[in-house]
Design a protein around this motif. Structure first.
Motif, PDB file in Angstrom:
ATOM      1  N   LYS A 255       0.809  -1.225   0.000  1.00 16.50           N
ATOM      2  CA  LYS A 255       0.000   0.000   0.000  1.00 16.50           C
ATOM      3  C   LYS A 255       0.843   1.278   0.000  1.00 16.50           C
ATOM      4  CE  LYS A 255      -4.520  -1.317   0.846  1.00 16.50           C
ATOM      5  NZ  LYS A 255      -5.700  -1.298   1.670  1.00 16.50           N
ATOM      6  N   MET A 256       2.131   1.129   0.206  1.00 13.63           N
ATOM      7  CA  MET A 256       3.029   2.278   0.056  1.00 13.63           C
ATOM      8  C   MET A 256       3.064   2.716  -1.404  1.00 13.63           C
ATOM      9  SD  MET A 256       4.865   3.158   2.820  1.00 13.63           S
ATOM     10  CE  MET A 256       6.403   3.780   2.119  1.00 13.63           C
ATOM     11  N   TYR A 257       2.751   1.792  -2.302  1.00 19.48           N
ATOM     12  CA  TYR A 257       2.920   2.058  -3.727  1.00 19.48           C
ATOM     13  C   TYR A 257       1.625   2.050  -4.528  1.00 19.48           C
ATOM     14  CZ  TYR A 257       7.609   0.841  -2.269  1.00 19.48           C
ATOM     15  OH  TYR A 257       8.791   0.783  -1.610  1.00 19.48           O
ATOM     16  N   HIS A 258       0.584   1.402  -3.985  1.00 21.00           N
ATOM     17  CA  HIS A 258      -0.669   1.286  -4.729  1.00 21.00           C
ATOM     18  C   HIS A 258      -1.830   1.628  -3.816  1.00 21.00           C
ATOM     19  CE1 HIS A 258       1.110  -0.830  -8.219  1.00 21.00           C
ATOM     20  NE2 HIS A 258       1.949  -1.285  -7.322  1.00 21.00           N
ATOM     21  N   ASP A 259      -2.953   2.017  -4.420  1.00 11.09           N
ATOM     22  CA  ASP A 259      -4.102   2.381  -3.590  1.00 11.09           C
ATOM     23  C   ASP A 259      -5.095   1.234  -3.470  1.00 11.09           C
ATOM     24  OD1 ASP A 259      -4.899   2.478  -6.191  1.00 11.09           O
ATOM     25  OD2 ASP A 259      -6.307   4.117  -5.879  1.00 11.09           O
ATOM     26  N   TYR A 260      -4.690   0.028  -3.833  1.00 10.98           N
ATOM     27  CA  TYR A 260      -5.576  -1.119  -3.686  1.00 10.98           C
ATOM     28  C   TYR A 260      -4.807  -2.245  -2.997  1.00 10.98           C
ATOM     29  CZ  TYR A 260      -3.054  -2.167  -8.001  1.00 10.98           C
ATOM     30  OH  TYR A 260      -2.064  -2.357  -8.927  1.00 10.98           O
ATOM     31  N   SER A 261      -5.533  -3.324  -2.697  1.00 12.80           N
ATOM     32  CA  SER A 261      -4.880  -4.435  -2.008  1.00 12.80           C
ATOM     33  C   SER A 261      -4.288  -5.406  -3.024  1.00 12.80           C
ATOM     34  CB  SER A 261      -5.897  -5.186  -1.161  1.00 12.80           C
ATOM     35  OG  SER A 261      -6.170  -4.450  -0.020  1.00 12.80           O
ATOM     36  N   PRO A 262      -3.190  -6.041  -2.664  1.00 14.06           N
ATOM     37  CA  PRO A 262      -2.553  -6.948  -3.628  1.00 14.06           C
ATOM     38  C   PRO A 262      -3.219  -8.313  -3.676  1.00 14.06           C
ATOM     39  CG  PRO A 262      -1.313  -6.935  -1.584  1.00 14.06           C
ATOM     40  CD  PRO A 262      -2.455  -5.971  -1.397  1.00 14.06           C
ATOM     41  N   SER A 263      -3.000  -9.033  -4.763  1.00 17.35           N
ATOM     42  CA  SER A 263      -3.400 -10.442  -4.839  1.00 17.35           C
ATOM     43  C   SER A 263      -2.131 -11.249  -4.659  1.00 17.35           C
ATOM     44  CB  SER A 263      -3.998 -10.759  -6.203  1.00 17.35           C
ATOM     45  OG  SER A 263      -5.236 -10.133  -6.326  1.00 17.35           O
ATOM     46  N   TYR A 264      -2.155 -12.207  -3.758  1.00 17.39           N
ATOM     47  CA  TYR A 264      -0.938 -12.989  -3.539  1.00 17.39           C
ATOM     48  C   TYR A 264      -1.238 -14.395  -3.033  1.00 17.39           C
ATOM     49  CZ  TYR A 264      -1.601 -11.675   1.388  1.00 17.39           C
ATOM     50  OH  TYR A 264      -2.127 -11.490   2.635  1.00 17.39           O
ATOM     51  N   ILE A 265      -0.251 -15.258  -3.201  1.00 16.78           N
ATOM     52  CA  ILE A 265      -0.331 -16.635  -2.699  1.00 16.78           C
ATOM     53  C   ILE A 265       0.942 -16.905  -1.910  1.00 16.78           C
ATOM     54  CG2 ILE A 265      -0.484 -19.071  -3.356  1.00 16.78           C
ATOM     55  CD1 ILE A 265      -1.750 -18.078  -6.022  1.00 16.78           C
ATOM     56  N   GLY A 311      -0.715   5.593  -7.860  1.00 16.52           N
ATOM     57  CA  GLY A 311      -0.397   5.898  -6.472  1.00 16.52           C
ATOM     58  C   GLY A 311      -1.599   5.864  -5.561  1.00 16.52           C
ATOM     59  N   ASN A 312      -1.340   5.795  -4.277  1.00 15.18           N
ATOM     60  CA  ASN A 312      -2.456   5.851  -3.345  1.00 15.18           C
ATOM     61  C   ASN A 312      -2.897   7.288  -3.172  1.00 15.18           C
ATOM     62  OD1 ASN A 312      -0.792   7.074  -1.532  1.00 15.18           O
ATOM     63  ND2 ASN A 312      -0.338   5.183  -0.424  1.00 15.18           N
ATOM     64  N   GLU A 313      -3.811   7.516  -2.239  1.00 23.96           N
ATOM     65  CA  GLU A 313      -4.400   8.846  -2.160  1.00 23.96           C
ATOM     66  C   GLU A 313      -3.422   9.912  -1.688  1.00 23.96           C
ATOM     67  OE1 GLU A 313      -8.126   9.058  -0.353  1.00 23.96           O
ATOM     68  OE2 GLU A 313      -8.997   7.558  -1.671  1.00 23.96           O
ATOM     69  N   LYS A 314      -2.448   9.513  -0.886  1.00 21.17           N
ATOM     70  CA  LYS A 314      -1.577  10.530  -0.310  1.00 21.17           C
ATOM     71  C   LYS A 314      -0.287  10.734  -1.081  1.00 21.17           C
ATOM     72  CE  LYS A 314      -3.102   9.706   4.367  1.00 21.17           C
ATOM     73  NZ  LYS A 314      -3.222   8.252   4.357  1.00 21.17           N
ATOM     74  N   LYS A 315       0.313   9.644  -1.502  1.00 21.93           N
ATOM     75  CA  LYS A 315       1.596   9.812  -2.150  1.00 21.93           C
ATOM     76  C   LYS A 315       1.836   8.777  -3.239  1.00 21.93           C
ATOM     77  CE  LYS A 315       3.484   7.551   1.869  1.00 21.93           C
ATOM     78  NZ  LYS A 315       4.327   7.670   3.012  1.00 21.93           N
ATOM     79  N   ILE A 316       2.880   9.006  -3.958  1.00 16.19           N
ATOM     80  CA  ILE A 316       3.193   8.077  -5.042  1.00 16.19           C
ATOM     81  C   ILE A 316       4.692   7.868  -5.075  1.00 16.19           C
ATOM     82  CG2 ILE A 316       3.383   9.899  -6.779  1.00 16.19           C
ATOM     83  CD1 ILE A 316       1.947   7.881  -8.633  1.00 16.19           C
ATOM     84  N   LYS A 317       5.094   6.630  -5.307  1.00 20.01           N
ATOM     85  CA  LYS A 317       6.532   6.381  -5.368  1.00 20.01           C
ATOM     86  C   LYS A 317       6.961   6.297  -6.814  1.00 20.01           C
ATOM     87  CE  LYS A 317       7.961   4.868  -1.041  1.00 20.01           C
ATOM     88  NZ  LYS A 317       9.108   4.375  -0.337  1.00 20.01           N
ATOM     89  N   VAL A 318       8.050   6.923  -7.111  1.00 23.07           N
ATOM     90  CA  VAL A 318       8.600   6.798  -8.451  1.00 23.07           C
ATOM     91  C   VAL A 318      10.067   6.469  -8.307  1.00 23.07           C
ATOM     92  CG1 VAL A 318       7.041   8.236  -9.782  1.00 23.07           C
ATOM     93  CG2 VAL A 318       8.825   9.282  -8.451  1.00 23.07           C
TER      94      VAL A 318
END
Ligand code: ADP
Ligand code: MG
Length: 584
Positions: A255-265, A311-318
């Motif tokens: 969530k530091m990098y995206h505004d949604y939840s990841p899919s993972y296994i 990016g999420n609502e507050k910040k975006i990483k580049v």
């Protein structure tokens, strides 16, 4: 003090083991998997649960449904640490069927390969009869929780949640079992999938590349950064389990990098103790510290090397000097359509630009004039190769919304971009903001915020035929449906939205349902209308802007919910280079 009657003590114990339709299904499906079934069908309605399989069958029906009776005693000894290196099985306690029998009516029909006919046993009446059936077992459970009125009511109330959990269970097993699973609810098939043992390839075939993976002695981890279905599968060997700490680490880092939840296994293979909770979902792992720190460090490494504009609502990483350098080296005229992987995802709907000439409109604030002069020398001539070298030294950066209002305007570039600098974390960055994309997302959010769709009442309400999962989603997001003009009652659509000559229908209702999953709060058709409207009223490429106008574009960006891309998906800004302080 009195000794509790044996029957009562048994019932008390049974009630602990099995307390919902979900747990009944989980235990029955796990039994089918232990019996090496390759086809498992779960059929449920309000009063009945039936699980059918084509497994090995039960030899002696009279000996099942008795407390502590199991044919998986090898696993029992393994759990107790007496035996080692045995075949995996879910069961080891011989408690499930007997606990179900104590609280519900149960009937089992089964046939083994050695038998030419099947037998059916009703455990409430004790009647055993011969019957016809292919090799395998069917367990039918009815009169659920007949001797516990409170549990019965709660189980009925939570029926939808139970179905959602069943779906998750089957949707997890397909990544580790070569089995075809079906779940039918009230005559409707909610799930029918053929699973695979090849977790990685199977997951890629469903979620697509890229797949971030970690292979370790004690675990396997696969994460799909662009999949938004929020699949979360954590398994200890082939057992679905929970691992809060690891889930939190994955979610938080992602969530530091995206505004949604990841899919993972996450497949855990380290030594562990599974005999901890009644439903066997808790695990105590020997190498938990190692697993947690490795996931965290590898995820950080991966994302620090990824350039993302979602990016999420507050910040975006580049970041990523290498990616930026390689993506830019393929194009020497800074044409944004091809100069970066980010732009390749942008809509082709409008605004074709090409920047073959390096024009700079230097109408900027007086403080900035001197700086912009330097840059004019840093950008003309051999500017591009200079920028490329800078990329190679470019470290991870975090751009926050407030940074837009702090940017120093240098000037307008090619009547399409606002060229600016940003001092951040003791570094000076050279950036371009796309004047059209930036103004367009501002207009889009303003339109969306202030717009209330009118409702049109339907003379004949439409039955939505929602499955239990959709029903839960609609209940949870009722406010968003109402805001968008959809009124729903008892599974029926009572009103639909109207906007000018545009009529919305049941497909837009489902489009909203889908979009809510992705964090978007209006149906796609409405978003498209608003995006076109926003586009038409926005500053165009080719328009000359003065300092005040450029400042307004930047300040506006800092006030938005999602300022990173225009509504068509094109990024609003790009970091060109990190400038060494001697330039200033
Ligand atoms: P456990 O799975 O811990 O052994 P259960 O009460 O779930 O305990 O099942 C008791 C026994 O019934 C199992 O050990 C197995 O021998 C038999 N059994 C139950 N369901 C099936 C099935 N679907 N196919 C074959 N055998 C089954
Ligand atoms: Mg079992």
């Amino acid at each position: 003090m009195q000794k509790i009657e044996v029957e009562d003590a048994r019932l008390i114990k049974s009630q602990q083991y099995i307390h919902s339709s979900y747990l009944i299904v989980k235990e029955l499906v796990e039994n089918s998997l232990d019996a090496k079934a390759t086809i498992i069908k779960v059929i449920i309605d309000d009063t009945l649960i039936s699980v059918e399989d084509n497994g090995e069958g039960i030899e002696d029906l009279k000996s099942v449904c008795k407390h502590g009776h199991t044919s998986k005693e090898d696993t029992t000894y393994k759990i107790l640490g007496i035996k080692n290196d045995l075949e995996f099985s879910h069961g080891f306690r011989g408690q499930a069927l007997s606990s179900i029998k104590d609280q519900c009516d149960i009937e089992i029909v089964s046939r083994t390969r050695e038998n030419d006919r099947a037998f059916s046993m009703n455990y409430s009446t004790g009647i055993l009869v011969a019957c016809a059936r292919n090799v395998g077992t069917t367990v039918k459970v009815y009169n659920l929780f007949k001797n516990s009125p409170i549990r019965k009511t709660i189980n009925q109330k939570d029926a939808k949640k139970s179905v959602a959990k069943m779906l998750h269970l089957l949707n997890s097993f397909i990544y580790v079992y070569e089995v075809c699973f079906t779940l039918a609810h009230k005559g409707k098939v909610l799930f029918c999938e053929q699973g695979s043992k090849n977790t990685k390839n199977f997951a890629i075939s469903r979620f697509g590349d890229p797949c971030f993976e970690i292979q370790d002695e004690s675990f396997e981890f696969y994460l799909f950064p662009f999949d938004k279905s929020k699949l979360k599968v954590i398994m200890f060997y082939k057992r679905l389990c929970s691992y809060e700490k690891a889930s939190q680490i994955i979610e938080k880092t992602f969530k530091m990098y995206h505004d949604y939840s990841p899919s993972y296994i996450l497949l855990l293979k380290s030594e562990g103790d599974v005999n901890v909770s009644i439903d066997k979902t808790e695990v105590i792992l020997r190498s938990s510290k190692h697993i947690e720190s490795k996931i965290k460090s590898e995820l950080d490494k991966y994302f620090a090397a990824e350039q993302t504009f979602e990016g999420n609502e507050k910040k975006i990483k580049v970041a990523t000097p290498n990616q930026l350098a390689s993506s830019c080296s393929s194009n020497n005229n800074l044409n944004p359509r091809t100069s970066s992987n980010v732009y390749s995802r942008a809509s082709e709907e409008n605004c074709g630009w090409s920047l073959n000439k390096s024009e700079i409109n230097c109408e900027s604030h007086s403080d900035e004039k001197e700086k912009s002069h330097v840059f004019l020398e840093a950008i003309s001539g051999s500017a591009y190769s200079c920028i490329k070298e800078e990329f190679l030294r470019h470290k991870e950066l975090t751009i926050e919304k407030d940074d837009f209002s702090r940017m120093n305007i240098i000037g307008q570039f090619n009547q399409g971009f606002i060229l600016c600098s940003l001092r951040k974390d003791k570094r000076e960055l050279l950036m371009v903001v796309d004047q059209h994309a930036a103004d367009e997302i501002y207009n889009f959010e303003s339109l969306n915020n202030n717009f209330l769709l009118k409702r049109q009442k339907l003379l004949d309400p439409i039955t939505l035929n929602l499955n239990p999962i959709q029903e839960i989603a609609v209940e949870e997001n009722m406010a968003a449906f109402n805001k968008n003009g959809f009124e729903i009652k008892d599974g029926k659509l009572l009103t639909i939205p109207v906007y000018q000559n545009n009529f919305f229908g049941v497909e837009d209702f489902f489009s909203l349902l889908e979009n809510l999953e992705k964090g978007l709060d209006s149906p796609s058709k409405f978003r498209n209308i608003m995006a076109s409207k926003a586009c038409r009223s926005s500053i165009m490429v080719g328009e000359t802007l003065n300092y005040k106008e450029m400042k307004k574009v930047l300040t506006n960006l800092s006030t938005l919910k999602l300022p990173w891309c225009c509504p068509h998906g094109r990024p609003t800004f790009k970091i060109l280079s990190e400038l060494s302080l001697q330039h200033l």
